[in-house]
Design an enzyme around this catalytic site. Structure first.
Site, short mmCIF file in Angstrom:
data_model
loop_
_atom_site.label_atom_id
_atom_site.label_comp_id
_atom_site.label_asym_id
_atom_site.label_seq_id
_atom_site.Cartn_x
_atom_site.Cartn_y
_atom_site.Cartn_z
N ASP A 1 35.91 41.64 47.00
CA ASP A 1 36.80 42.62 47.68
C ASP A 1 36.33 44.05 47.48
OD1 ASP A 1 38.49 40.54 48.58
OD2 ASP A 1 39.62 40.58 46.71
N HIS B 1 41.86 40.66 53.58
CA HIS B 1 42.52 40.51 52.28
C HIS B 1 43.97 40.98 52.40
CE1 HIS B 1 42.85 40.09 47.97
NE2 HIS B 1 43.49 41.24 47.97
N GLY C 1 44.56 28.66 58.69
CA GLY C 1 43.82 29.26 59.80
C GLY C 1 44.63 30.11 60.76
N ILE D 1 34.30 32.59 46.41
CA ILE D 1 33.56 33.85 46.28
C ILE D 1 32.09 33.57 46.52
CG2 ILE D 1 32.85 35.65 44.64
CD1 ILE D 1 35.70 35.51 43.47
C1 GAR Z 1 45.65 35.14 54.39
O1 GAR Z 1 46.77 35.83 53.94
C2 GAR Z 1 44.38 35.84 53.94
O2 GAR Z 1 44.46 37.23 53.96
C3 GAR Z 1 44.28 35.34 52.52
O3 GAR Z 1 44.69 33.99 52.58
C4 GAR Z 1 45.54 33.78 53.70
C5 GAR Z 1 44.94 32.72 54.59
O4 GAR Z 1 45.78 32.37 55.66
N1 GAR Z 1 42.95 35.50 52.01
C6 GAR Z 1 42.67 35.81 50.75
O5 GAR Z 1 43.52 35.95 49.89
C7 GAR Z 1 41.19 35.98 50.42
N2 GAR Z 1 41.02 36.73 49.22
P1 GAR Z 1 45.25 31.69 56.98
O6 GAR Z 1 44.42 30.47 56.57
O7 GAR Z 1 46.50 31.26 57.69
O8 GAR Z 1 44.45 32.68 57.76
#
Ligand code: GAR
Length: 213
Positions: A157, A116, A18, A99
């Site tokens: 995406d 993304h 998060g 998804i």
């Molecule tokens: C982030 O890098 C986000 O962009 C990616 O997962 C991570 C989550 O981090 N999302 C994807 O790859 C979705 N396709 P977070 O929980 O610390 O925000």
């Protein structure tokens, strides 16, 4: 507050740490996110640290899992029901690792945004999520990567791009160091900025519509 110029009601869907949710919480506290209000965080994973971040910020949370709901379809039905019941205007996918089907996305057209961790259309679509994206970028040898915020449609995406930010790859990067830098220099900046822009655009559209009536 309802009616004219009310802030847009934002729900954030999460699965993990998060840090992107935190960037939104911080932007709201600073006042740079001002056209929308974070009113709900939904996690599809029990115990996700993102839930703790939401609780610390006083944002109501819910956990809805595929398993608990009894399947993918029921999961989407349950999420949709909550979003409708709580009058959510904008859904933000912030590290949400599932998804959503066309059944779901078509109900919320131009009302779901996702962050993304690459410059779409590179390293995106099914199977590209989290660290895997950065592994693929390093494997390919790209010298520039970054992050994208886009609207969510039925193509993973594949929706219209709202903002992008480029980040240089370093000679000695590992997937982990690259992921951290992309988050810090790109994701945590363009996600709050995009959410503010989409909410402000929604408010402007409403104002124009009201003037015409
Ligand atoms: C982030 O890098 C986000 O962009 C990616 O997962 C991570 C989550 O981090 N999302 C994807 O790859 C979705 N396709 P977070 O929980 O610390 O925000």
């Amino acid at each position: 507050m309802e009616g004219k110029n009310a802030k847009k009601r934002i729900a954030v869907l999460v699965s993990g740490g998060g840090t992107n949710l935190q960037a939104l919480i911080d932007a709201q506290a600073k006042g740079t996110l001002k056209s929308g209000e974070l009113v709900l965080v939904i996690s599809n994973k029990e115990g996700a640290y993102a839930l703790k971040r939401a609780e610390n910020a006083g944002i109501p949370t819910l956990v809805i899992t595929k398993k608990g709901a009894g399947g993918a379809e029921q999961f989407e039905d349950a999420v949709r029901e909550v979003l409708t019941e709580r009058k959510i205007d904008l859904i933000v996918l912030a590290g949400f690792m599932a998804i959503l089907s066309e059944n779901f996305t078509k109900v919320f057209q131009n009302r779901i945004v996702n962050v993304h961790p690459s410059l779409i259309p590179s390293f995106c679509g099914k199977g590209f999520y989290g660290l895997k994206v950065h592994e693929a970028a390093l494997e390919k040898g790209v010298k520039v990567t970054g992050a994208t915020v886009h609207f969510v449609n039925e193509i993973p995406d594949g929706g219209k791009i709202i903002m992008q930010k480029a980040v240089s790859v370093r000679e000695n990067d590992t997937p982990e160091t690259l992921q951290k830098r992309v988050m810090r220099l790109a994701e945590w900046k363009i996600l709050p900025a995009s959410v503010e822009k989409v909410c402000a655009d929604m408010l402007n559209e409403e104002e124009k519509r009201n003037e015409r009536i």
